[in-house]
Design a protein around this motif. Sequence first.
Motif, mmCIF file in Angstrom:
data_model
loop_
_atom_site.group_PDB
_atom_site.id
_atom_site.type_symbol
_atom_site.label_atom_id
_atom_site.label_comp_id
_atom_site.label_asym_id
_atom_site.label_seq_id
_atom_site.Cartn_x
_atom_site.Cartn_y
_atom_site.Cartn_z
ATOM 1 N N GLU A 24 0.833 -1.207 0.000
ATOM 2 C CA GLU A 24 0.000 0.000 0.000
ATOM 3 C C GLU A 24 0.867 1.256 0.000
ATOM 4 O O GLU A 24 0.580 2.233 -0.710
ATOM 5 C CB GLU A 24 -0.928 -0.022 1.218
ATOM 6 N N LEU A 25 1.931 1.235 0.780
ATOM 7 C CA LEU A 25 2.832 2.386 0.818
ATOM 8 C C LEU A 25 3.531 2.575 -0.518
ATOM 9 O O LEU A 25 3.620 3.695 -1.042
ATOM 10 C CB LEU A 25 3.860 2.194 1.933
ATOM 11 N N TYR A 26 4.021 1.482 -1.076
ATOM 12 C CA TYR A 26 4.723 1.572 -2.349
ATOM 13 C C TYR A 26 3.796 2.056 -3.456
ATOM 14 O O TYR A 26 4.190 2.892 -4.298
ATOM 15 C CB TYR A 26 5.327 0.215 -2.714
ATOM 16 N N ALA A 27 2.573 1.591 -3.470
ATOM 17 C CA ALA A 27 1.621 2.020 -4.496
ATOM 18 C C ALA A 27 1.392 3.522 -4.441
ATOM 19 O O ALA A 27 1.157 4.168 -5.477
ATOM 20 C CB ALA A 27 0.301 1.273 -4.327
ATOM 21 N N ALA A 28 1.502 4.101 -3.252
ATOM 22 C CA ALA A 28 1.264 5.537 -3.091
ATOM 23 C C ALA A 28 2.424 6.385 -3.597
ATOM 24 O O ALA A 28 2.233 7.566 -3.915
ATOM 25 C CB ALA A 28 0.989 5.852 -1.626
ATOM 26 N N VAL A 29 3.630 5.819 -3.670
ATOM 27 C CA VAL A 29 4.804 6.619 -4.078
ATOM 28 C C VAL A 29 5.422 6.148 -5.390
ATOM 29 O O VAL A 29 6.295 6.820 -5.937
ATOM 30 C CB VAL A 29 5.885 6.608 -2.977
ATOM 31 N N ARG A 30 4.973 5.019 -5.899
ATOM 32 C CA ARG A 30 5.586 4.412 -7.081
ATOM 33 C C ARG A 30 5.665 5.373 -8.250
ATOM 34 O O ARG A 30 6.686 5.435 -8.954
ATOM 35 C CB ARG A 30 4.788 3.171 -7.479
ATOM 36 N N TYR A 396 21.084 1.556 6.622
ATOM 37 C CA TYR A 396 21.103 3.019 6.719
ATOM 38 C C TYR A 396 19.910 3.528 7.514
ATOM 39 O O TYR A 396 20.062 4.333 8.441
ATOM 40 C CB TYR A 396 21.098 3.581 5.301
ATOM 41 N N ARG A 397 18.720 3.079 7.161
ATOM 42 C CA ARG A 397 17.532 3.543 7.879
ATOM 43 C C ARG A 397 17.590 3.141 9.353
ATOM 44 O O ARG A 397 17.260 3.935 10.252
ATOM 45 C CB ARG A 397 16.266 2.987 7.225
ATOM 46 N N ARG A 398 18.011 1.937 9.637
ATOM 47 C CA ARG A 398 18.091 1.493 11.035
ATOM 48 C C ARG A 398 19.120 2.299 11.821
ATOM 49 O O ARG A 398 18.915 2.625 12.983
ATOM 50 C CB ARG A 398 18.426 -0.001 11.100
ATOM 51 N N ALA A 399 20.238 2.630 11.168
ATOM 52 C CA ALA A 399 21.325 3.325 11.861
ATOM 53 C C ALA A 399 21.043 4.804 12.071
ATOM 54 O O ALA A 399 21.438 5.382 13.082
ATOM 55 C CB ALA A 399 22.629 3.156 11.070
ATOM 56 N N VAL A 400 20.355 5.425 11.123
ATOM 57 C CA VAL A 400 20.195 6.876 11.141
ATOM 58 C C VAL A 400 18.898 7.318 11.808
ATOM 59 O O VAL A 400 18.864 8.319 12.529
ATOM 60 C CB VAL A 400 20.273 7.425 9.697
ATOM 61 N N THR A 401 17.812 6.578 11.590
ATOM 62 C CA THR A 401 16.482 7.071 11.950
ATOM 63 C C THR A 401 16.319 7.306 13.446
ATOM 64 O O THR A 401 15.725 8.302 13.867
ATOM 65 C CB THR A 401 15.406 6.084 11.452
ATOM 66 N N GLU A 402 16.847 6.418 14.275
ATOM 67 C CA GLU A 402 16.589 6.541 15.708
ATOM 68 C C GLU A 402 17.196 7.811 16.305
ATOM 69 O O GLU A 402 16.750 8.281 17.355
ATOM 70 C CB GLU A 402 17.116 5.313 16.453
ATOM 71 N N ASP A 427 13.240 3.326 -8.106
ATOM 72 C CA ASP A 427 12.226 2.341 -7.750
ATOM 73 C C ASP A 427 12.729 1.432 -6.632
ATOM 74 O O ASP A 427 11.977 1.106 -5.697
ATOM 75 C CB ASP A 427 11.845 1.510 -8.978
ATOM 76 N N MET A 428 13.972 1.018 -6.697
ATOM 77 C CA MET A 428 14.531 0.191 -5.632
ATOM 78 C C MET A 428 14.446 0.908 -4.293
ATOM 79 O O MET A 428 14.027 0.335 -3.280
ATOM 80 C CB MET A 428 15.985 -0.181 -5.937
ATOM 81 N N SER A 429 14.817 2.179 -4.275
ATOM 82 C CA SER A 429 14.780 2.941 -3.034
ATOM 83 C C SER A 429 13.354 3.050 -2.501
ATOM 84 O O SER A 429 13.111 2.893 -1.292
ATOM 85 C CB SER A 429 15.353 4.338 -3.271
ATOM 86 N N ARG A 430 12.385 3.306 -3.390
ATOM 87 C CA ARG A 430 10.993 3.441 -2.946
ATOM 88 C C ARG A 430 10.469 2.129 -2.381
ATOM 89 O O ARG A 430 9.719 2.123 -1.388
ATOM 90 C CB ARG A 430 10.132 3.934 -4.114
ATOM 91 N N ARG A 431 10.845 1.028 -2.986
ATOM 92 C CA ARG A 431 10.424 -0.275 -2.467
ATOM 93 C C ARG A 431 11.034 -0.546 -1.092
ATOM 94 O O ARG A 431 10.340 -1.010 -0.168
ATOM 95 C CB ARG A 431 10.823 -1.380 -3.446
ATOM 96 N N MET A 432 12.316 -0.269 -0.940
ATOM 97 C CA MET A 432 12.974 -0.549 0.330
ATOM 98 C C MET A 432 12.439 0.340 1.441
ATOM 99 O O MET A 432 12.209 -0.112 2.572
ATOM 100 C CB MET A 432 14.490 -0.383 0.189
ATOM 101 N N ASP A 433 12.237 1.631 1.161
ATOM 102 C CA ASP A 433 11.697 2.517 2.186
ATOM 103 C C ASP A 433 10.258 2.136 2.541
ATOM 104 O O ASP A 433 9.857 2.232 3.710
ATOM 105 C CB ASP A 433 11.755 3.972 1.713
ATOM 106 N N SER A 434 9.491 1.683 1.555
ATOM 107 C CA SER A 434 8.127 1.235 1.847
ATOM 108 C C SER A 434 8.145 0.032 2.780
ATOM 109 O O SER A 434 7.333 -0.069 3.713
ATOM 110 C CB SER A 434 7.398 0.879 0.548
ATOM 111 N N GLY A 435 9.077 -0.886 2.545
ATOM 112 C CA GLY A 435 9.207 -2.042 3.427
ATOM 113 C C GLY A 435 9.638 -1.662 4.824
ATOM 114 O O GLY A 435 9.145 -2.209 5.821
ATOM 115 N N PHE A 436 10.574 -0.711 4.929
ATOM 116 C CA PHE A 436 11.054 -0.264 6.243
ATOM 117 C C PHE A 436 9.916 0.388 7.033
ATOM 118 O O PHE A 436 9.709 0.100 8.214
ATOM 119 C CB PHE A 436 12.202 0.715 6.072
#
Length: 469
Positions: A24-30, A396-402, A427-436
């Motif tokens: 659902e998240l990926y569909a919104a930003v794809r 990257y997201r795990r290390a930086v976000t907190e 597209d790869m970045s959008r998929r990975m961020d959607s999963g995170f």
Amino acid sequence: MAILELHPDRLLPGDPATRDVGRELYAAVRDLPIISPHGHVPPVWLADDVRFEDPTSLLITPDHYVHRLLHARGVSLPDVGVGGAGLTPEQSRNAFRILCAHWKAYRGTPVKFWFESELVDIFGIDLVPSAETADAIYDSIAATIATPEFTPRALYERFDIELIATTDDPCDDLRYHVKLADDPTWTGRVAPTFRPDKYLEPATPAWNSLVDHLAEVSGVDTGTFAGWVAAMENRRAFFKAHGAVSTDHSHRDARVEPLDDAEAERLYAAARAGTISLEQGATLRRSFMFQQARMAADDGLVMTLHPALYRNHHAPTFDAYGADVGADIPLAVEFASAVQPMLSAFGTSPNFQVIFFTIDETVYSRELAPLAGFYPSVYVGAPWWFIDAPEAMNRYRRAVTETAGFTRTSGFIDDTRAFLSIPARHDMSRRMDSGFLAQMVVDHRLTMDEAMDTAHDLVVACPREAFKL
């Protein structure tokens, strides 16, 4: 014969509940526009709408991600068009055969994802690359790029690119950017980027001639350190007047520290005389960098720093084929002490903004996220180059976000010369961020509305803010 199919859930989480949220998240930003504020696509391609010549010069030769792994497999770089004056039609076809015959080498790498996305999404090809399918794939691509729908400008529109930045020498006349700006039929945005690295390395053999050329182009005498500074200010103003939004810097370390005027002039005189040592050259370069930061605080161009690479690691390859052919190797880097003089001077200046990139992932949580979590001027750059891959994006997201959250990051940076790979990389970045983000929703750390808003920000708002677009 195996059929090449792209699974709609590729790179999304494997757990069914998390995957549903990720979908659902990926569909919104794809389908959001692509913002590409750092890359290396030649501006002449868009200014002159240059036709792509053949599949190899388009997809293999300019992409060091592709040919460095071929080199590791024992392929000669000239056989894939690197360092030469161009390939004959038969040589071009043979280079593509080489790539397809070695396709197994790309398993598990982001190159496989990008290349397969290009084949399916851009060219409509459903053949898995192999020695047996190489000619058929080559012929299909060659026929497609000969059509009017596959000129650079047509693809710019098809890819829905909002902005693309090039990388340019400070002495460049920016003629292609001027041509685009003056073209009433052009509605896109191509921004030059000020890349002065060569002019900041006074212990290198070419430095004096480069600084002489800087004087000619700027009309400013570069016989002194003060003159060098004034010439750089002149060229930065020229770039900003022609649409530049950022400057780009890559040196062996991240240190940025000033010298007093007398010491700066002394070392500069030694450099002009050709007597400066390597150690003194590094000291002067760090002072040059401090001046670039001071200029950034004055003119508002965003600084991007991506230090710590062993450039041209294999000397014979550099001697034969030049730079940027895949022989640069990451180094460890330290930021906190290195950039402290710069951030003490300019870190809270309202006009100063800097984005730190790294290939040394150990500094994300230890140094870069805490810096971005305090200084209003500091952003953490996305994973790039060797680490613009799925696993690294998650790390990257795990290390930086907190520590720094999402808003203190740069948005995705494709950093590529391979024009047709840009949509696949984003597209790869959008998929990975959607999963995170989906995992954070499932863990009840974000609501779905918060995750949806953040997913949009990472694609659009973050790069606009970080690069002052």
